[in-house]
Design a protein around this motif. Structure first.
Motif, PDB file in Angstrom:
ATOM      1  N   SER A 157       0.824  -1.207   0.000  1.00 42.93           N
ATOM      2  CA  SER A 157       0.000   0.000   0.000  1.00 42.93           C
ATOM      3  C   SER A 157       0.862   1.262   0.000  1.00 42.93           C
ATOM      4  N   LYS A 158       0.774   2.057  -1.051  1.00 40.31           N
ATOM      5  CA  LYS A 158       1.496   3.333  -1.083  1.00 40.31           C
ATOM      6  C   LYS A 158       0.983   4.248   0.027  1.00 40.31           C
ATOM      7  N   TRP A 159      -0.291   4.115   0.313  1.00 32.70           N
ATOM      8  CA  TRP A 159      -0.909   4.887   1.395  1.00 32.70           C
ATOM      9  C   TRP A 159      -0.216   4.581   2.738  1.00 32.70           C
ATOM     10  N   CYS A 160      -0.004   3.284   3.025  1.00 27.10           N
ATOM     11  CA  CYS A 160       0.668   2.894   4.277  1.00 27.10           C
ATOM     12  C   CYS A 160       2.111   3.389   4.312  1.00 27.10           C
ATOM     13  N   LEU A 161       2.803   3.286   3.190  1.00 23.18           N
ATOM     14  CA  LEU A 161       4.199   3.709   3.141  1.00 23.18           C
ATOM     15  C   LEU A 161       4.322   5.218   3.344  1.00 23.18           C
ATOM     16  N   CYS A 162       3.354   5.976   2.808  1.00 23.98           N
ATOM     17  CA  CYS A 162       3.343   7.427   3.041  1.00 23.98           C
ATOM     18  C   CYS A 162       3.112   7.723   4.520  1.00 23.98           C
ATOM     19  N   GLU A 163       2.180   6.987   5.125  1.00 20.13           N
ATOM     20  CA  GLU A 163       1.936   7.148   6.564  1.00 20.13           C
ATOM     21  C   GLU A 163       3.204   6.884   7.359  1.00 20.13           C
ATOM     22  N   LEU A 164       3.851   5.766   7.058  1.00 13.55           N
ATOM     23  CA  LEU A 164       5.049   5.386   7.804  1.00 13.55           C
ATOM     24  C   LEU A 164       6.160   6.421   7.645  1.00 13.55           C
ATOM     25  N   THR A 165       6.302   6.960   6.440  1.00 11.91           N
ATOM     26  CA  THR A 165       7.326   7.979   6.203  1.00 11.91           C
ATOM     27  C   THR A 165       7.074   9.202   7.062  1.00 11.91           C
ATOM     28  N   GLU A 214      12.437   7.263   0.015  1.00  5.60           N
ATOM     29  CA  GLU A 214      11.920   7.680   1.322  1.00  5.60           C
ATOM     30  C   GLU A 214      11.176   6.538   2.004  1.00  5.60           C
ATOM     31  N   TRP A 215      10.416   5.780   1.219  1.00  7.58           N
ATOM     32  CA  TRP A 215       9.681   4.650   1.786  1.00  7.58           C
ATOM     33  C   TRP A 215      10.644   3.576   2.303  1.00  7.58           C
ATOM     34  N   MET A 216      11.694   3.322   1.534  1.00 10.71           N
ATOM     35  CA  MET A 216      12.685   2.334   1.947  1.00 10.71           C
ATOM     36  C   MET A 216      13.377   2.760   3.236  1.00 10.71           C
ATOM     37  N   GLU A 217      13.700   4.042   3.339  1.00  5.16           N
ATOM     38  CA  GLU A 217      14.352   4.560   4.550  1.00  5.16           C
ATOM     39  C   GLU A 217      13.423   4.443   5.759  1.00  5.16           C
ATOM     40  N   ALA A 218      12.132   4.707   5.543  1.00  7.21           N
ATOM     41  CA  ALA A 218      11.166   4.593   6.640  1.00  7.21           C
ATOM     42  C   ALA A 218      11.057   3.150   7.119  1.00  7.21           C
ATOM     43  N   LEU A 219      11.018   2.197   6.182  1.00  9.58           N
ATOM     44  CA  LEU A 219      10.960   0.784   6.554  1.00  9.58           C
ATOM     45  C   LEU A 219      12.210   0.365   7.308  1.00  9.58           C
ATOM     46  N   MET A 220      13.369   0.817   6.857  1.00  5.45           N
ATOM     47  CA  MET A 220      14.615   0.492   7.540  1.00  5.45           C
ATOM     48  C   MET A 220      14.636   1.100   8.948  1.00  5.45           C
ATOM     49  N   SER A 221      14.157   2.337   9.060  1.00  6.89           N
ATOM     50  CA  SER A 221      14.173   3.030  10.357  1.00  6.89           C
ATOM     51  C   SER A 221      13.280   2.345  11.376  1.00  6.89           C
ATOM     52  N   VAL A 222      12.104   1.884  10.951  1.00 10.96           N
ATOM     53  CA  VAL A 222      11.180   1.291  11.914  1.00 10.96           C
ATOM     54  C   VAL A 222      11.707  -0.044  12.440  1.00 10.96           C
ATOM     55  N   THR A 223      12.556  -0.738  11.660  1.00  7.75           N
ATOM     56  CA  THR A 223      13.118  -2.006  12.138  1.00  7.75           C
ATOM     57  C   THR A 223      14.124  -1.792  13.259  1.00  7.75           C
ATOM     58  N   LYS A 224      14.621  -0.569  13.409  1.00 12.58           N
ATOM     59  CA  LYS A 224      15.609  -0.283  14.451  1.00 12.58           C
ATOM     60  C   LYS A 224      14.954   0.045  15.789  1.00 12.58           C
ATOM     61  N   ILE A 225      13.623   0.129  15.792  1.00 12.51           N
ATOM     62  CA  ILE A 225      12.898   0.440  17.026  1.00 12.51           C
ATOM     63  C   ILE A 225      12.361  -0.855  17.625  1.00 12.51           C
ATOM     64  N   ARG A 226      12.567  -1.023  18.914  1.00 11.59           N
ATOM     65  CA  ARG A 226      12.052  -2.228  19.578  1.00 11.59           C
ATOM     66  C   ARG A 226      10.538  -2.193  19.599  1.00 11.59           C
ATOM     67  N   GLY A 227       9.939  -3.245  19.080  1.00  7.65           N
ATOM     68  CA  GLY A 227       8.488  -3.365  19.084  1.00  7.65           C
ATOM     69  C   GLY A 227       8.087  -4.752  19.510  1.00  7.65           C
ATOM     70  N   TRP A 228       6.913  -5.162  19.087  1.00  4.89           N
ATOM     71  CA  TRP A 228       6.423  -6.506  19.397  1.00  4.89           C
ATOM     72  C   TRP A 228       6.483  -7.351  18.138  1.00  4.89           C
ATOM     73  N   ILE A 229       7.040  -8.554  18.228  1.00  2.00           N
ATOM     74  CA  ILE A 229       7.060  -9.498  17.111  1.00  2.00           C
ATOM     75  C   ILE A 229       5.983 -10.528  17.404  1.00  2.00           C
ATOM     76  N   SER A 230       4.909 -10.501  16.627  1.00  5.88           N
ATOM     77  CA  SER A 230       3.702 -11.241  17.005  1.00  5.88           C
ATOM     78  C   SER A 230       3.915 -12.733  17.267  1.00  5.88           C
ATOM     79  N   PRO A 231       4.654 -13.481  16.439  1.00  7.71           N
ATOM     80  CA  PRO A 231       4.800 -14.916  16.743  1.00  7.71           C
ATOM     81  C   PRO A 231       5.590 -15.185  18.020  1.00  7.71           C
ATOM     82  N   ALA A 232       6.427 -14.208  18.402  1.00 12.41           N
ATOM     83  CA  ALA A 232       7.266 -14.400  19.587  1.00 12.41           C
ATOM     84  C   ALA A 232       6.555 -14.020  20.883  1.00 12.41           C
TER      85      ALA A 232
END
Length: 372
Positions: free
Chosen positions: A70-78, A128-146
């Motif tokens: 979704s381009k919409w989601c990627l814009c939100e994340l950016t 910009e979308w790629m940078e946003a995706l990379m940036s969010v992986t550096k933040i500790r969050g919840w990994i659902s299966p874990a």
């Protein structure tokens, strides 16, 4: 009338919209939290206005397999990550049934989605979308299966509890919050970790690593816990680097999947550097692999390293390679050789070794400088 919100919920695709995301949205509302969730029927600029971003306190991007389609989601994340970087907005990501490594490395569905966008959108926008995706992986969050063995109801409860606690903390007057922060930091300094556990994948997280962690804590050892709820929303790379730097003993659990993770390899390289400069002890556990496979980079270790070689610069690759060879030649435990693979005996031996080292401070002193 202008409505203010506490939380921005970002999600996309049929894999979350009517299931997990809807459950989380309604659970947050039931807890009295004002939540804004995107509506792809509206243009992105109408949804994420400057006023909305200014008032939102926490953003929760639910990164699923279909999110990047979704381009919409990627814009939100950016926009979310831009506010996180410039204004310090809290971001609590949920990695829903995805491998975090796939997001940053553009693998699987993420690679395909970005490839499709590159054909339709500008290079700058996709970057910009790629940078946003990379940036969010550096933040500790919840990994659902874990989380709670994949039980989504329990995960939702954890997210709601964390959000509620954070909003309550934000409502405290700034002066009182500053005093609390000062004493919290002081307490953390006084109780800094003694042992850092490094492992990769469910083949260790839910058995040996979990059993070793609880056994060390029961023995009075302070162990860095990467599942600590206090880490949610923080730069995980920074927090782990600090933990390795502070601890006296590192225990890498080198399983067959360990070298698949660039983060694990970077952690291992830092352990080796701390061993050389500060005398930090490294006690490796070779979990269902041979130490020789690590040392000579054979079997899966060699295969994973070849993949990394194509993706990182030469100096980084060489650091990782040296770290694996050095730790592979270190004295440690091969799990299969300890009492015919009985992990309880292995854990007991590791706890006894760690306790003995911590009781003898001279064994943990930094190495003396060499005299020319």
């Amino acid at each position: 009338m202008y409505t203010t919100y506490d939380v921005f919920l970002s999600f996309g695709g049929g894999d979350t919209a009517s299931g997990f995301a809807d459950f989380l949205y309604n659970s947050l509302l039931a807890d009295g939290i004002h939540v804004f969730k995107g509506d792809d029927a509206l243009p992105i600029d109408e949804q994420i206005s400057p006023g909305l971003l200014r008032d939102i306190k926490i953003a929760i991007p639910i990164i699923s397999e279909q999110y990047a389609q979704s381009k919409w989601c990627l814009c939100e994340l950016t926009k979310i990550m831009d506010c996180h970087r410039k204004q310090g907005k809290s971001v609590f990501p949920v990695f829903y049934k995805v491998e975090v490594l796939d997001i940053g490395r553009r693998r699987g569905n993420f690679e395909q989605a970005l490839f499709e966008h590159e054909r339709e959108c500008s290079t700058e926008e996709v970057r910009e979308w790629m940078e946003a995706l990379m940036s969010v992986t550096k933040i500790r969050g919840w990994i659902s299966p874990a989380m709670a063995k994949g039980h989504e109801g329990k995960l939702v409860k954890k997210v709601v509890a964390k959000v509620s606690s954070e909003l309550n903390r934000m409502s405290i007057p700034m002066f009182i919050r500053s005093v609390y922060l000062y004493f919290s930091k002081k307490k953390r300094r006084e109780s800094k970790c003694q042992v850092f556990l490094a492992f990769r994948g469910p083949d260790t997280r839910y058995n040996l690593a979990a059993y070793l962690y609880t056994s060390l804590v029961a023995a009075g050892v302070r162990v860095f816990n990467d599942d600590d709820p206090c880490l949610i929303g923080k730069d995980v790379t920074h927090e782990i680097s600090n933990a390795i730097d502070q601890c006296k003993i590192s225990i890498p659990i080198l399983s067959k999947n360990y070298a698949s993770s660039p983060w694990c390899l970077e952690d291992l390289a830092q352990m080796v550097e701390c061993n050389r400069t500060k005398g930090q002890k490294i006690l490796p556990i070779f979990y269902k692999v041979k130490a020789s496979h690590v040392q000579d980079l054979s079997h899966l270790f060699g295969e994973y390293m070849l993949r990394h070689k194509e993706l990182v610069d030469k100096s980084t690759y060489e650091r990782w390679e040296r770290a694996l060879r050095e730790v592979g030649s270190s004295k440690g435990w091969e799990s299969d050789k300890i009492d015919n693979g009985h992990e309880g005996v292995l854990v007991k031996q590791v706890v006894e070794k760690v306790s003995g080292l911590l009781k003898s401070p001279q064994t943990l002193d930094p190495p003396s400088p060499s005299i020319e």
